[in-house]
Scaffold this active site. Structure first.
Site, PDB file in Angstrom:
ATOM      1  CB  ALA A  72      -0.926   0.008   1.211  1.00 52.76           C
ATOM      2  CG  ASP A  73       2.565   5.185  -1.538  1.00 52.25           C
ATOM      3  OD1 ASP A  73       3.623   5.089  -0.896  1.00 52.25           O
ATOM      4  OD2 ASP A  73       2.173   6.263  -2.039  1.00 52.25           O
TER       5      ASP A  73
END
Length: 206
Positions: A72-73
């Site tokens: 994730a970012d």
């Protein structure tokens, strides 16, 4: 299941949802932003890059090679201006002064790779509005150190939760991992989320 992150926040969120990763494989990637990139493009690109890097770390591990992998970012955006992770105190101060008294958006991309090699992705957007926090409050918040390494220079699950006057969308997205979408991605590809919940309930009942 492998979480491609060193973020304690993301790990805690997964555990909150009854999912305990078998391994953490933080992936170091270049998080610099290209000119003209919009927030959705940035988080999609970086989450994918993190997943690719983590896959290289696990591919030669027989216990993890056939795993579900989550990367994730998260970024914060004010208009078209993107605020990444604050590493220096003056960076965090500038971000907080920009955010006070106005609305901003938080974007997180979640990339999942299945044991069969299928790629799935979700991008989640949450709108947040801060009250007009004072310079004194900003100074005290900086002294707390909670801002360090956080997108936008704040952690909503900490002291900065007192800055928020309005939130539309996913709270867990702002923390760093939108749980509804992440669990849906896993369950949709056959990860036994509900069985884990039942097993946890049985253990607690003993």
């Amino acid at each position: 299941m492998v979480l491609a992150s060193a973020s304690p926040r993301r790990l805690q969120l997964l555990e909150q949802a009854g999912i305990a990763p078998d391994a953490l494989r933080p992936a170091s990637v270049d998080e610099s932003v290209s000119k003209g990139e919009v927030p959705r493009q940035i988080v999609r690109r970086l989450a994918k890059a993190k997943a690719e890097a983590a896959l290289k770390l696990v591919k030669n591990d027989p216990e993890l090679a056939k795993c579900f992998l989550i990367a994730a970012d998260t970024v914060v955006a004010v208009g078209r201006r993107v605020l990444g992770k604050a590493e220096l105190e003056n960076e965090a101060a500038d971000m907080l002064r920009l955010l006070r008294g106005r609305a901003h958006r938080v974007y997180t991309a979640v990339t999942m790779v299945t044991p069969e090699g299928r790629w799935r992705e979700r991008v989640v957007e949450t709108r947040v509005r801060f009250r007009n926090i004072s310079d004194q409050e900003i100074g005290a918040y900086l002294a707390s150190g909670e801002w360090r390494g956080k997108a936008g220079g704040y952690a909503i699950q900490g002291i900065a939760g007192a800055f928020v006057v309005k939130l539309i969308g996913s709270y867990t997205n702002v923390v760093g991992l939108p749980l509804t979408e992440t669990v849906s991605l896993l369950a949709g590809e056959g990860y036994p989320v509900a069985l884990l919940w039942l097993a946890k309930a049985e253990v607690e009942a003993e």
